[in-house]
Structures are given as C-alpha cells and as structure tokens.
Design a protein around this motif. Sequence first.
Motif, PDB file in Angstrom:
ATOM      1  N   PHE A 138       0.842  -1.183   0.000  1.00  0.00           N
ATOM      2  CA  PHE A 138       0.000   0.000   0.000  1.00  0.00           C
ATOM      3  C   PHE A 138       0.886   1.245   0.000  1.00  0.00           C
ATOM      4  N   ALA A 139       1.511   1.463  -1.118  1.00  0.00           N
ATOM      5  CA  ALA A 139       2.408   2.581  -1.379  1.00  0.00           C
ATOM      6  C   ALA A 139       2.535   2.682  -2.900  1.00  0.00           C
ATOM      7  N   PRO A 140       2.906   3.857  -3.423  1.00  0.00           N
ATOM      8  CA  PRO A 140       3.323   5.061  -2.701  1.00  0.00           C
ATOM      9  C   PRO A 140       2.151   5.984  -2.356  1.00  0.00           C
ATOM     10  N   ASP A 141       2.437   6.890  -1.429  1.00  0.00           N
ATOM     11  CA  ASP A 141       1.500   7.960  -1.103  1.00  0.00           C
ATOM     12  C   ASP A 141       1.565   8.995  -2.225  1.00  0.00           C
ATOM     13  N   MET A 142       0.416   9.268  -2.835  1.00  0.00           N
ATOM     14  CA  MET A 142       0.369  10.181  -3.972  1.00  0.00           C
ATOM     15  C   MET A 142      -0.311  11.501  -3.615  1.00  0.00           C
ATOM     16  N   ASP A 143      -0.428  11.761  -2.315  1.00  0.00           N
ATOM     17  CA  ASP A 143      -1.049  13.005  -1.883  1.00  0.00           C
ATOM     18  C   ASP A 143      -0.119  14.190  -2.111  1.00  0.00           C
ATOM     19  N   VAL A 144      -0.694  15.294  -2.534  1.00  0.00           N
ATOM     20  CA  VAL A 144       0.039  16.550  -2.660  1.00  0.00           C
ATOM     21  C   VAL A 144      -0.139  17.274  -1.333  1.00  0.00           C
ATOM     22  N   ASN A 145       0.896  17.284  -0.509  1.00  0.00           N
ATOM     23  CA  ASN A 145       0.746  17.790   0.856  1.00  0.00           C
ATOM     24  C   ASN A 145       0.862  19.320   0.877  1.00  0.00           C
ATOM     25  N   VAL A 146      -0.242  19.977   0.577  1.00  0.00           N
ATOM     26  CA  VAL A 146      -0.252  21.441   0.546  1.00  0.00           C
ATOM     27  C   VAL A 146      -0.632  22.046   1.890  1.00  0.00           C
ATOM     28  N   GLU A 147      -1.034  21.229   2.851  1.00  0.00           N
ATOM     29  CA  GLU A 147      -1.405  21.717   4.177  1.00  0.00           C
ATOM     30  C   GLU A 147      -0.297  21.374   5.167  1.00  0.00           C
ATOM     31  N   SER A 148       0.410  22.406   5.619  1.00  0.00           N
ATOM     32  CA  SER A 148       1.557  22.177   6.495  1.00  0.00           C
ATOM     33  C   SER A 148       1.157  21.601   7.849  1.00  0.00           C
ATOM     34  N   ALA A 149      -0.093  21.801   8.250  1.00  0.00           N
ATOM     35  CA  ALA A 149      -0.579  21.266   9.526  1.00  0.00           C
ATOM     36  C   ALA A 149      -1.294  19.933   9.362  1.00  0.00           C
ATOM     37  N   ASN A 150      -1.145  19.300   8.210  1.00  0.00           N
ATOM     38  CA  ASN A 150      -1.792  18.005   7.967  1.00  0.00           C
ATOM     39  C   ASN A 150      -1.398  17.019   9.066  1.00  0.00           C
ATOM     40  N   PRO A 151      -2.366  16.444   9.770  1.00  0.00           N
ATOM     41  CA  PRO A 151      -2.023  15.607  10.926  1.00  0.00           C
ATOM     42  C   PRO A 151      -1.683  14.166  10.598  1.00  0.00           C
ATOM     43  N   VAL A 152      -1.833  13.758   9.343  1.00  0.00           N
ATOM     44  CA  VAL A 152      -1.680  12.335   9.041  1.00  0.00           C
ATOM     45  C   VAL A 152      -0.771  12.050   7.843  1.00  0.00           C
ATOM     46  N   PHE A 187      -6.042  16.196  -7.791  1.00  0.00           N
ATOM     47  CA  PHE A 187      -6.376  15.158  -8.759  1.00  0.00           C
ATOM     48  C   PHE A 187      -5.237  14.857  -9.726  1.00  0.00           C
ATOM     49  N   ALA A 188      -4.376  15.840  -9.989  1.00  0.00           N
ATOM     50  CA  ALA A 188      -3.425  15.728 -11.102  1.00  0.00           C
ATOM     51  C   ALA A 188      -2.518  14.495 -11.009  1.00  0.00           C
ATOM     52  N   PRO A 189      -1.880  14.211  -9.869  1.00  0.00           N
ATOM     53  CA  PRO A 189      -1.046  13.004  -9.836  1.00  0.00           C
ATOM     54  C   PRO A 189      -1.847  11.720 -10.039  1.00  0.00           C
ATOM     55  N   PHE A 190      -3.042  11.668  -9.457  1.00  0.00           N
ATOM     56  CA  PHE A 190      -3.858  10.466  -9.607  1.00  0.00           C
ATOM     57  C   PHE A 190      -4.335  10.287 -11.048  1.00  0.00           C
ATOM     58  N   ARG A 191      -4.612  11.395 -11.723  1.00  0.00           N
ATOM     59  CA  ARG A 191      -4.982  11.304 -13.138  1.00  0.00           C
ATOM     60  C   ARG A 191      -3.824  10.706 -13.939  1.00  0.00           C
ATOM     61  N   ALA A 192      -2.580  11.117 -13.617  1.00  0.00           N
ATOM     62  CA  ALA A 192      -1.413  10.547 -14.291  1.00  0.00           C
ATOM     63  C   ALA A 192      -1.253   9.069 -13.959  1.00  0.00           C
ATOM     64  N   ALA A 193      -1.542   8.696 -12.710  1.00  0.00           N
ATOM     65  CA  ALA A 193      -1.447   7.290 -12.316  1.00  0.00           C
ATOM     66  C   ALA A 193      -2.484   6.451 -13.052  1.00  0.00           C
ATOM     67  N   ALA A 194      -3.676   7.008 -13.239  1.00  0.00           N
ATOM     68  CA  ALA A 194      -4.710   6.289 -13.987  1.00  0.00           C
ATOM     69  C   ALA A 194      -4.275   6.105 -15.435  1.00  0.00           C
TER      70      ALA A 194
END
Length: 492
Positions: free
Chosen positions: A117-131, A196-203
């Motif tokens: 269950f990798a890689p993480d494809m989230d775009v971490n634009v929130e510096s306070a993201n808790p997870v 959505f952009a990275p996931f669209r590329a992954a699709a």
Amino acid sequence: MPIHAGQLLMVDLPGPVLDADSAQYLKEHHIGAVCLFGKNVQDERQLRALCRDLGAVLGEHALIAIDHEGGAIVRMKFWPVPPSAMSLGAADDVQLTRSVHAANARQLRSVGINWNFAPDMDVNVESANPVIGVRAFGEGVDLVTRHALAASEGLSSEAVAACVKHFPGHGDTHLDSHLALPRVDKPLSELEATEFAPFRAAAAAQVPAFMTAHIIYPALDSQHPATLSRAALTGLLRKEWQYEGVIITDSMGMRAIDDNYGRGPAAVQALAAGADMVMALGRREAQLATLESVSEALADGTLEAEQMTRSLERLHLLAQRFPATTHPDARLDTDAALYSEAWTRGLCTVRGAVPPPSGQPITVIAPREEARQNVSEAGLPARDLARRMHAHFEVELIEYDDPAHLDWPALSADLKAAGRLSVLATTGRHRQPALRAARPDLHLCLYNAYSVLDVDAPALVSFGAAPAALDAVMGWLRGEVQAGGTLPFTLE
C-alpha cells in the motif's frame, strides 16, 4: 460460479501465526485478501512462514498486503528502513526513488507479500496536515507525480503490486480520517490542478491499484466521502479517467466511516460505488457484520452481479500478475547501502545551518518519548539521540514532556552563560505550536519536517529518524557529509 462476499473483502489477523481458527475462518468465508500489521510480524523466518500458510489457505488468487512506505510507516524492524517519501522528494532523483522502491519490493517479495500500500500520492499542501506530512513526496504536483510514478514502477519491477493513495487526495486536510471525517472544500478546477493531477497521471499509467480516501469533496459529491461515492470511483476514476486497475478502500474501521456510516452498510455502498475490494479490518464481529451485509446485497441484487464479477476479475488479474510466492533467495544485501545513500541525499539545511565545532559543549533539548500513533511508528526517544551524539560532543540532555513547560528565555540565557550550544530536536509526528517561542542555536528536525515552520532557527531536516537517517544526521554533525537536498515545500 457464484460470488462470495469474502472474495471482495480484505481482513486482518490477530497475531503472528495463522492459527487453526483463523485458517478455518478464511476458508469458510472465501476471504480473498489479508492485510498484515506490526502485530503479525516478529522476524523474517516467522513472516515468511505466515505468508506461506496464508497463500495455501487463500489459494491461487491470494493477495497479501502491507503498508511498507518507508520512513515512519514500516512494519518490519529487522530490515534496513527505507527513506520516507519526503526524503526522496528532497533528493529529487526519480531513478533513486525507483531503485529504493524496487528494493522495498525485494524485501516484501522475499517473504511472500505481493501487494504494497504505497506510494502515497497526496500533494501535501497543508503544512498542519495531521496524518500525511513526510509520507508525501512534497507539495508540488509535478514532484509528487514524477516520484510516485517512479515508486510504482520500482515496486512493479520486482513483482510487487503498487497501490497509490489516498484517492482523490489527503494532502489538504486538517483532520485525520482515522479519527474524524474530513472535507476538502475546493472548487473542481482547483482540485483538478492540484489533488487530482497526480492520480490522473497514475490512472493514465494504469498503476496496479488505487486506495480511496475517507474524505468528502463537495465539488464531486456533497454527501458521500470518496470511498462511498459513485461520482468519484465510477464517474471520475473509471469513466472519465478510464482506469482499469483495482480500487480498494482504506480501512473501513477508521472513524471517518465507522462512526458515520457503519461497517456493513458502508461496505455495500463502497462496492456499489465502484470499489473492487473493501478493507474490513478489525474485530472479528465487525468483519462478520461486513460479510453479512455484503452477502445480503449480493443475494438481493443491491450489488449488481455483472459489476461484482468484473471486480473479481480485476482482483484475480492482480494476483496473477503479482503472485504471492516466497522468494527466500532474494538478494537484499545491497539494500542497506542504497537506503543510507538515499537518506543522506535527502538531508536539507534551512536558515544557514552549519554543524557545531567538534568538541563544542552541547545541550540537547528533546521530547522524552514520542508514542506510536495510528499507522506511524514511535518517534526517537531523547536519550537515544543524546547517546548517539555523545560519541562526538560533550552532551547534556534536557528531556521534556510538554514543550509549553519550557522557559525558553531563561534556558537560552543560562546555556549562553555556560558556553553551551543549544540543540533542539523535534522527534514527533505532529507539530508543536508551543515551540514557536524556542530560539535554539540549531534545530534537528527529525520527524515532521514542517516543524521548521514553528522553530525560527537554523535547522537540519532529515524527514525521519530511522537508524540510517540518524547515521546521516551524525555524519552532517561531524562535518563528514553535505546536506544537498532541497526542502520540498515552501518555507513560510
């Protein structure tokens, strides 16, 4: 041939061996897949035996999965720890990312795990993201896309299925979906340009699998989180992006789902929305409730037979492409050197940080303990860090439990008068706003990289505290290695 509810479910196991009761349970309910956690892992020999036993029970279409992201998301402590995604993003060498994930796959394949269950494809634009945080490659769409695709290729090259997550994006949340139900209130145009952009590329690349996010995106579906949304899974991912791989939900035991929808009904809704497999993790009674709900929905036609047949075909194709067979002769002897190189290349300095002079008296100020939380492993204990630094510096240690209790002006004055350099280490998964009063001479940022936003001081950022990461940190402190990485997010 009838479809059994268990073929569409992934469950977990209570311990490190496949006991007779669990084996019977898997057989009786035709369970299709198992996810392993730390509770299932003791050592390499034990893990290989467990996977071999699981393969015998699950059969030719066995799917044995685990979270092996690297950094703080690892389950096997007996292997060298791969660098976190953000460490690789800081190094920004896609071939290095590919090589690291190929090595990760060799580790898994050696014991018989065929789905990571990798890689993480989230775009971490929130510096306070808790997870998410250092689980992401960074905040840039292009950076995340390039490295996540390279990571997926690396895993596939060594016969382990990749699973990009958390579709359609967990990088801009203030809530942890393990604990609550987040929302991302952005217009569709902004989502398409960012999350959505990275996931669209992954699709487009037809990566082997997608994992869904338990997050409401009103621009897609104002009522349902993506995991339960037909607009997200079928409308966007299947129809618009033409994705043909496997869609699996995140754990339905997370409170975002369990507290708001209930395990059984949510599982049915996820499958109807377009998921191929539901993660029915947790207590046996919760698994049975999910099995019962899905069985009833199959029997009464709530879940369409044609759609479920297609889901089962996708799952079988995944297992055929990535067989769950053990490879005890897999060569893992070069992985440690590769991981050490990668951790070192990810080191970043900010605000002009330089190593302390050799022999300089140092006072290390660090959290006493940082407990394990949800999916992430525990942080580095203060005494372990001080012990490492003792070899090169004269070290005094100040441990704290709550940074709000530190009197920084007085502490700084005392240390300056004593001729001691103050080194603050942040070793926890979460940021600590109370540290905004801190003014150390040097900040060692060893876990949540966004802690550099809280501490206004020169800093070395390692993106993790695995043994090889700490070796790299010590090499920098001794002046033996350079910190050549680039911080993969904006230094506000």
